[in-house]
Design an enzyme around this catalytic site. Structure first.
Site, PDB file in Angstrom:
ATOM      1  N   GLU A   1       1.466  -0.413  -5.711  1.00 47.14           N
ATOM      2  CA  GLU A   1       0.005   1.005  -5.268  1.00 47.14           C
ATOM      3  C   GLU A   1       1.397   2.017  -5.842  1.00 47.14           C
ATOM      4  OE1 GLU A   1      -3.407   3.636  -3.541  1.00 47.14           O
ATOM      5  OE2 GLU A   1      -1.890   2.348  -2.438  1.00 47.14           O
TER       6      GLU A   1
ATOM      7  N   ASP B   1       0.948  -0.793   0.007  1.00 47.93           N
ATOM      8  CA  ASP B   1       0.461   0.230  -0.176  1.00 47.93           C
ATOM      9  C   ASP B   1       1.054   0.974   0.360  1.00 47.93           C
ATOM     10  OD1 ASP B   1      -2.701   1.102   0.332  1.00 47.93           O
ATOM     11  OD2 ASP B   1      -1.687   2.151   2.648  1.00 47.93           O
TER      12      ASP B   1
END
EC number: 2.4.1.18
Length: 766
Positions: free
Chosen positions: A484, A431
């Site tokens: 990401e 993330d």
């Protein structure tokens, strides 16, 4: 050896760095004879005696300098596994003395590796571990707190009293203690005192299990107690390159996919009812499904729809439901909202046995400030930077890991490995990588500190990511590591030996923004924005991209995907089919969030179910069938996935027909004879006699038409396929005269058997 009042006072006031120097058994010489001195500090004890099973004798202890500091002498040559009989509050209990067991799981080499940030399996040393010492079972505790004055283990077993189980300091600031008699299920924390004597009660950073929120104690568990049944899956994975395989990921938040009633208690692995965990105040009647219930309901659902992987929003322990799991406090503990660690193992095992991979969202970019967590862990900024210009994400209210500190980096590197090692997961999706890579991420001028060269790049974070990826791929080939990452940082998905960050996939955020902007506009205006559709192929081969329409695109006022589509109800569904059919034929692996597969209208709400009631209506049933067929088609056509990241795998037929908002292209397998032709009409205007060039003569069977009647379309098409004409077009010798349905994608493939049969029949007639 006589113990001085000052030494006793240091024990009583919990200020001794090594209580073993005073407490426990010590062989001393008195009057020329060797005897054993037994000392114990037992707050609340009224009287104590020592039991020696081998001598079958009991030796009373007497208070020395303090009413709860006891001592006695035992005149024997050897003393093994003695016990303490304790009388307190009108009750009697017998325990083994923890200070009679100076046992450590840590070697000097362990400490050395940890200090330099290279102990890949430090989770097997730190934390709470079942251990048997000299035939006595118990739990060994170890925690890193280098700046603490003292550390104690507290729990139900000692009434949460930090005086009773004081830990001993080892090298590099690691504190340890073996407590006999404890086992699976014990609740515990660490009581940490800083140099000023301020007390912090902390959950175990390496704890494998934690109480359901809002409670925060760690729980002793045995991760080796589960018997796996996925050896065939793991062996196959080890010999497979995932980049050449179909990857269609179903992204799920386990706490909001589906709920159950509080009146229907969950059943555990032992067949007994368990305590249900309520969802939130918004739904007082609802409870979470357990990992085992999710295995029974979610896995068949995903399997029927044809997805290859399930991606779980963070399942590491987190205190606040509303963070979606992205504010982690227990990095080594799967959240107890849905059950035990063994229950989560069962879920992953069942996924593998049903041919589904498991990807877990991993959050090494920041952590919350909750008092029981990593923040200010030992009374200092241990895991985070002290300077908020480096150590805090103000917009998220979270702290940033100090990637330059070896032990912190080791904590995270080992954590990534841990999920593959202990839980057999198949991939991590990391993330907010951009927030890690840039020192000025969402910071104003003066709110960040440049690196040593004056730049904005976080060099320590980049090196950390390289180390993580190098380590996990070294141990577990065939896995996925997905970034990401939304910036132009170079070589994110390139190997570390080539200077890359070492991921093998990167979310294509540019494609996502371009394509959603394109599909959100009125189709008439799309002729002026053809670049939104075609631009991704200009840079596609710079990285190994994954096309993702994730949870972030259906929250915070953005509407769900179908709500973004223009036009009337029919056009919204047609646009949705067109969007996803283009996504599944475009190079790159695929990820989509739950609810999109049946066209949920509302935004995702972390506290509510998906809108399952919509499936009583035909349009939503049809779109679900569309996704099922699209997934199965994608997996059945190697041309759509084997060469996602090679230039040979994609070829434009025509990308310049902006007047009609039509694009056409070819996807090729490693075998150049295996290819599919894709034609996309991005407007509601159908086109008859639309001609495109094709590479070979023959019959092109219509494999897929997103406008088919069974999907809710207008059922325009090409009657199963078209013969190519010897009519040069698009710089090709042959061409197809097609009917293009409105807002639709056609996928065609040369039917070599039918073509060969027709040629044979023609030759026979001739």
């Amino acid at each position: 050896m006589t113990v001085s009042p000052e030494q006793i006072d240091r024990i009583v006031s919990n200020q001794h760095h090594d209580p073993f120097e005073i407490l426990g058994c010590h062989q001393i010489t008195e009057n020329g004879q060797s005897v054993w001195a037994i000392r114990a500090y037992l707050p609340n004890a009224e009287r104590v005696s020592v039991l020696c099973p081998e001598q079958r004798q009991e030796y009373p202890m007497t208070p020395v300098h303090h009413p709860h500091f006891f001592e006695c002498r035992i005149p024997v040559a050897e003393l093994n596994n003695y016990q303490l009989k304790i009388y307190e509050n009108g009750h009697e209990r017998v325990i083994y003395d923890p200070y009679a067991f100076r046992s450590s799981r840590l070697t000097d080499f362990d400490i050395h590796l940890f200090a330099e940030g290279n102990h890949h399996r430090i989770y097997e040393k730190l934390g709470a571990h079942l251990l048997t010492v000299d035939g006595v079972a118990g739990v060994y505790f170890a925690v890193w707190a280098p700046n603490a004055r003292n550390v104690s283990v507290i729990g139900d077993f000692n009434q949460w009293d930090g005086r009773k189980h004081q830990m001993a300091r080892r090298g590099n600031g690691i504190w340890e203690l073996f407590i006999p008699g404890l086992g699976v299920g014990e609740h515990y924390k660490y009581e940490i005192k800083n140099q000023e004597g301020h007390i912090y009660e902390k959950s175990d950073p390496y704890g494998f299990y934690q109480e359901p929120r809002p409670k925060t104690a760690s729980i002793v568990t045995d991760l080796n107690s589960y018997e796996w049944g996925d050896n065939d899956w793991l062996e196959k994975r080890r010999h497979t390159d995932p980049l050449t395989q179909p990857i269609s990921v179903f992204e799920v938040h386990l706490g909001s996919w589906l709920h159950a009633s509080m009146e229907d208690p969950p059943i555990g692995a032992d067949g007994q009812p368990q305590e249900p965990v309520q969802v939130a105040e918004l739904k007082p009647w609802a409870r979470f499904l357990t990992y085992r219930e999710l295995a029974a309901k979610l896995i068949p659902y995903v399997k029927e729809l044809g997805y290859t992987h399930i991606e779980l929003l963070p399942v590491a322990e987190h205190p606040f439901d509303g963070s979606w799991g992205y504010q982690v406090t227990g990095y080594y503990a799967p959240t107890s909202r849905y059950g035990s660690p063994q229950d989560f193992m069962y879920f992953v095992d069942q996924c593998h046995q049903n041919g589904i991979g498991v990807i877990v969202d991993w959050v090494p970019g920041h952590f919350p400030k909750d008092g029981h967590g990593l923040a200010f862990f030992d009374g200092t900024h241990l895991y985070e930077h002290a300077d908020p210009r480096k150590g805090e994400h103000k917009e998220w209210g979270t702290l940033v890991f100090n990637y330059g500190r070896h032990e912190v980096r080791n904590f995270l590197v080992a954590n990534a490995l841990f999920w593959f090692d202990k839980y057999h997961i198949d991939g991590i999706r990391v993330d907010a990588v951009a927030s890690m890579l840039y020192l000025d991420y969402n910071r104003k001028e003066g709110e960040w500190i440049p690196n040593e060269y004056g730049g904005r790049e976080n060099l320590e974070a980049a090196n950390f990511l390289r180390q993580v990826n190098h380590v996990i791929f070294s141990y577990f080939p065939g896995i996925l590591s997905i970034a990401e990452e939304s910036t132009a940082w170079p070589m994110v998905s390139w190997p570390t030996y080539m200077g890359g960050l070492g991921f093998n996939l990167k979310w294509n955020m540019g494609w996502m923004h371009d394509i959603l902007d394109y599909f959100s506009m009125d189709p008439w205006f799309r002729q002026f924005h053809q670049n939104n559709v075609t631009f991704s192929m200009w840079y596609h081969h710079s990285e190994n991209f994954m096309l993702a329409l994730s949870h972030d695109e259906v929250v915070h006022g953005k509407s769900n995907i179908i709500g973004k589509m223009p036009g009337d109800r029919w056009q919204k569904f047609a646009n949705l089919r067109c969007l996803f059919a283009y996504m599944f034929t475009h190079p790159g692996k695929k990820t989509m969030f739950m609810g999109m597969e049946f066209a949920q209208w509302s935004e995702w709400n972390v506290w509510s179910d998906l809108e399952w009631h919509l499936l009583q209506y035909e349009p939503h049933q049809q779109i679900q069938r569309f996704f099922k067929d699209l997934n199965h088609l994608y997996r059945s056509q190697p041309a759509l996935y084997t060469q996602d990241f090679k230039q040979e795998g994609f070829e434009w037929i025509d990308c310049s027909d902006n007047r009609h908002s039509v694009v056409s292209f070819i996807r090729r397998d490693k075998d150049p004879q295996e290819f599919v032709v894709v034609v996309c009409n991005f407007t509601p205007q159908p086109h008859s006699h639309y001609r495109i060039g094709v590479p070979e003569h023959g019959f092109y069977r219509e494999l897929f038409n997103s406008d088919a009647r069974e999907y809710g379309g207008s059922n325009m098409g090409n009657l199963g396929g078209k013969w190519a004409d010897e009519w040069p077009y698009h710089n090709r010798r042959y061409s197809l005269d097609l009917c293009l349905p409105p807002l639709a994608v056609l996928i065609l493939k040369l039917d070599r058997e039918k073509t060969a049969a027709e040629r044979a029949r023609y030759n026979l007639k001739s």
